[in-house]
Design a protein around this motif. Sequence first.
Motif, PDB file in Angstrom:
ATOM      1  N   ALA A 115     -21.371 -49.215 -48.676  1.00 38.84           N
ATOM      2  CA  ALA A 115     -20.755 -47.796 -49.036  1.00 38.84           C
ATOM      3  C   ALA A 115     -19.306 -47.889 -48.852  1.00 38.84           C
ATOM      4  O   ALA A 115     -18.724 -48.234 -47.856  1.00 38.84           O
ATOM      5  CB  ALA A 115     -21.203 -46.574 -48.183  1.00 38.84           C
ATOM      6  N   VAL A 116     -18.422 -47.405 -49.754  1.00 39.67           N
ATOM      7  CA  VAL A 116     -17.087 -46.977 -49.558  1.00 39.67           C
ATOM      8  C   VAL A 116     -17.096 -45.448 -48.893  1.00 39.67           C
ATOM      9  O   VAL A 116     -17.456 -44.730 -49.865  1.00 39.67           O
ATOM     10  CB  VAL A 116     -16.250 -47.428 -50.748  1.00 39.67           C
ATOM     11  N   VAL A 117     -16.358 -45.472 -48.138  1.00 39.74           N
ATOM     12  CA  VAL A 117     -15.797 -43.963 -47.516  1.00 39.74           C
ATOM     13  C   VAL A 117     -14.631 -43.868 -47.211  1.00 39.74           C
ATOM     14  O   VAL A 117     -13.876 -44.784 -46.752  1.00 39.74           O
ATOM     15  CB  VAL A 117     -17.031 -43.757 -46.324  1.00 39.74           C
ATOM     16  N   ALA A 118     -14.266 -42.779 -46.951  1.00 39.38           N
ATOM     17  CA  ALA A 118     -13.003 -42.473 -46.469  1.00 39.38           C
ATOM     18  C   ALA A 118     -12.933 -43.096 -44.934  1.00 39.38           C
ATOM     19  O   ALA A 118     -13.732 -43.052 -44.288  1.00 39.38           O
ATOM     20  CB  ALA A 118     -12.458 -41.004 -46.382  1.00 39.38           C
ATOM     21  N   THR A 119     -11.886 -43.316 -44.437  1.00 33.94           N
ATOM     22  CA  THR A 119     -11.800 -44.176 -42.992  1.00 33.94           C
ATOM     23  C   THR A 119     -12.387 -43.184 -42.041  1.00 33.94           C
ATOM     24  O   THR A 119     -11.935 -42.163 -41.741  1.00 33.94           O
ATOM     25  CB  THR A 119     -10.343 -44.328 -42.667  1.00 33.94           C
ATOM     26  N   GLY A 120     -13.296 -43.709 -41.341  1.00 31.11           N
ATOM     27  CA  GLY A 120     -13.895 -43.029 -40.238  1.00 31.11           C
ATOM     28  C   GLY A 120     -14.951 -41.862 -40.616  1.00 31.11           C
ATOM     29  O   GLY A 120     -15.747 -40.854 -39.792  1.00 31.11           O
ATOM     30  N   ASP A 121     -15.216 -41.855 -41.758  1.00 34.11           N
ATOM     31  CA  ASP A 121     -15.994 -40.795 -42.368  1.00 34.11           C
ATOM     32  C   ASP A 121     -17.371 -41.265 -42.347  1.00 34.11           C
ATOM     33  O   ASP A 121     -17.895 -41.769 -43.437  1.00 34.11           O
ATOM     34  CB  ASP A 121     -15.766 -40.166 -43.537  1.00 34.11           C
ATOM     35  N   TYR A 122     -18.219 -41.187 -41.449  1.00 35.99           N
ATOM     36  CA  TYR A 122     -19.542 -41.559 -41.263  1.00 35.99           C
ATOM     37  C   TYR A 122     -20.794 -40.931 -41.258  1.00 35.99           C
ATOM     38  O   TYR A 122     -21.706 -40.823 -40.680  1.00 35.99           O
ATOM     39  CB  TYR A 122     -19.797 -42.740 -40.077  1.00 35.99           C
ATOM     40  N   GLY A 123     -20.347 -39.731 -41.829  1.00 42.71           N
ATOM     41  CA  GLY A 123     -21.461 -38.359 -41.892  1.00 42.71           C
ATOM     42  C   GLY A 123     -22.653 -38.832 -42.448  1.00 42.71           C
ATOM     43  O   GLY A 123     -23.727 -38.415 -42.051  1.00 42.71           O
ATOM     44  N   GLY A 124     -22.711 -39.823 -43.493  1.00 45.78           N
ATOM     45  CA  GLY A 124     -23.864 -40.353 -44.077  1.00 45.78           C
ATOM     46  C   GLY A 124     -24.484 -41.366 -43.352  1.00 45.78           C
ATOM     47  O   GLY A 124     -25.510 -41.770 -44.083  1.00 45.78           O
ATOM     48  N   MET A 125     -23.992 -41.804 -42.337  1.00 43.10           N
ATOM     49  CA  MET A 125     -24.463 -42.980 -41.519  1.00 43.10           C
ATOM     50  C   MET A 125     -24.869 -42.500 -40.177  1.00 43.10           C
ATOM     51  O   MET A 125     -23.907 -43.041 -39.283  1.00 43.10           O
ATOM     52  CB  MET A 125     -23.327 -44.165 -41.752  1.00 43.10           C
ATOM     53  N   PRO A 126     -25.845 -41.995 -39.835  1.00 42.61           N
ATOM     54  CA  PRO A 126     -26.032 -41.412 -38.422  1.00 42.61           C
ATOM     55  C   PRO A 126     -26.139 -42.446 -37.321  1.00 42.61           C
ATOM     56  O   PRO A 126     -25.573 -42.134 -36.137  1.00 42.61           O
ATOM     57  CB  PRO A 126     -27.150 -40.689 -38.713  1.00 42.61           C
ATOM     58  N   THR A 127     -26.467 -43.404 -37.454  1.00 42.48           N
ATOM     59  CA  THR A 127     -26.563 -44.626 -36.524  1.00 42.48           C
ATOM     60  C   THR A 127     -25.208 -45.079 -36.152  1.00 42.48           C
ATOM     61  O   THR A 127     -24.750 -45.106 -35.248  1.00 42.48           O
ATOM     62  CB  THR A 127     -27.390 -45.914 -37.158  1.00 42.48           C
ATOM     63  N   LEU A 128     -24.508 -44.985 -37.305  1.00 45.51           N
ATOM     64  CA  LEU A 128     -22.934 -45.658 -36.934  1.00 45.51           C
ATOM     65  C   LEU A 128     -22.056 -44.449 -36.435  1.00 45.51           C
ATOM     66  O   LEU A 128     -21.219 -44.719 -35.643  1.00 45.51           O
ATOM     67  CB  LEU A 128     -22.360 -46.076 -38.475  1.00 45.51           C
ATOM     68  N   ALA A 129     -22.479 -43.198 -36.966  1.00 48.13           N
ATOM     69  CA  ALA A 129     -21.710 -42.370 -36.268  1.00 48.13           C
ATOM     70  C   ALA A 129     -21.824 -42.329 -34.925  1.00 48.13           C
ATOM     71  O   ALA A 129     -20.962 -41.672 -34.018  1.00 48.13           O
ATOM     72  CB  ALA A 129     -22.041 -41.017 -37.041  1.00 48.13           C
ATOM     73  N   ALA A 130     -23.097 -42.228 -34.095  1.00 47.28           N
ATOM     74  CA  ALA A 130     -23.726 -42.093 -32.781  1.00 47.28           C
ATOM     75  C   ALA A 130     -23.685 -43.343 -32.076  1.00 47.28           C
ATOM     76  O   ALA A 130     -24.349 -43.214 -31.164  1.00 47.28           O
ATOM     77  CB  ALA A 130     -24.677 -41.159 -33.030  1.00 47.28           C
ATOM     78  N   MET A 131     -23.221 -44.230 -32.636  1.00 47.45           N
ATOM     79  CA  MET A 131     -23.209 -45.458 -31.902  1.00 47.45           C
ATOM     80  C   MET A 131     -22.590 -45.627 -30.532  1.00 47.45           C
ATOM     81  O   MET A 131     -21.210 -45.006 -30.320  1.00 47.45           O
ATOM     82  CB  MET A 131     -22.597 -46.936 -32.843  1.00 47.45           C
ATOM     83  N   GLY A 132     -23.028 -46.282 -29.523  1.00 51.70           N
ATOM     84  CA  GLY A 132     -22.546 -46.478 -28.201  1.00 51.70           C
ATOM     85  C   GLY A 132     -21.542 -47.407 -28.222  1.00 51.70           C
ATOM     86  O   GLY A 132     -21.240 -47.951 -29.214  1.00 51.70           O
TER      87      GLY A 132
END
Length: 276
Positions: A115-132
């Motif tokens: 997926a191409v996203v705006a830098t740091g915009d991981y709203g559609g990728m919950p695992t990546l967004a909440a990663m430890g």
Amino acid sequence: MPELPEVETTRRKIEPLLLGRIIERISHDAPHKYRNTHLAEGKRVSGLSRRGKYLLLQLTDSEAAEGLPHDLELIVHLGMTGGFRLQAGQHTRVTLTTDAGTLHFDDPRRFGKMAVVATGDYGGMPTLAAMGPEPLSDDFGEAEFVRLARECGAVKPWLLSQKPVSGVGNIYADESLWLAQIHPAQTKLTAAEAKKLYAAIREVMGAAVEAGGSSLGEGVGNYRQHDGEGGWFQVQHHAYGKAGQPCDRCGTPLEKIVLGQRGTHFCPQCQRVRRA
């Protein structure tokens, strides 16, 4: 499934082929799996990083069209069997053409995604967004890990959630728990247990990255790089895939159970459940 060591090795291998290059075209026939890839065309790969099991290609273009962000990221998840190749093959799903050459994304089992996203915009990728935190970084602190582990459920599924630490999958969870002598179903780790597991994760992941990851089996989905090289950490495995074999520590036959819907390998003698 490629875990942190395999994805980090992939990053290191393809970085010389992509860094500084302009992406001319990304071809595929599955827009629901490879989302907005057209936005990467005409962009320069200004960086290639990794977060857990995800590859992140930083894309820049000083002359971006009006209305488009100047900074984008191409996010790549290898799925269970994805990898890059220099030649197209039976299982090629995506072809990435740059001003210097072509890379093909092969994926026999079709679980990989881009997926191409705006830098740091991981709203559609919950695992990546909440990663430890990354296990080999300074952000992965022992004190915080010990605090979180005090209230964890079954420890292996907890590790696989990616929330306490990123990039630890089935293989390296089994190996880390074996090294720390903790049962995969143990809950609410003591401070001593959590400290042993913290050290084990760092040791196992560091050694696995150094060895280029683990290559298992001989099928088309077996992990290897674009140059044909596989990993070598499988020769250091003590638990994963070794059910019925003697434990390297005590000689007791290793066992396999299903925990959190994942095959889980452990020593019933060295890794006993601690009763409250």
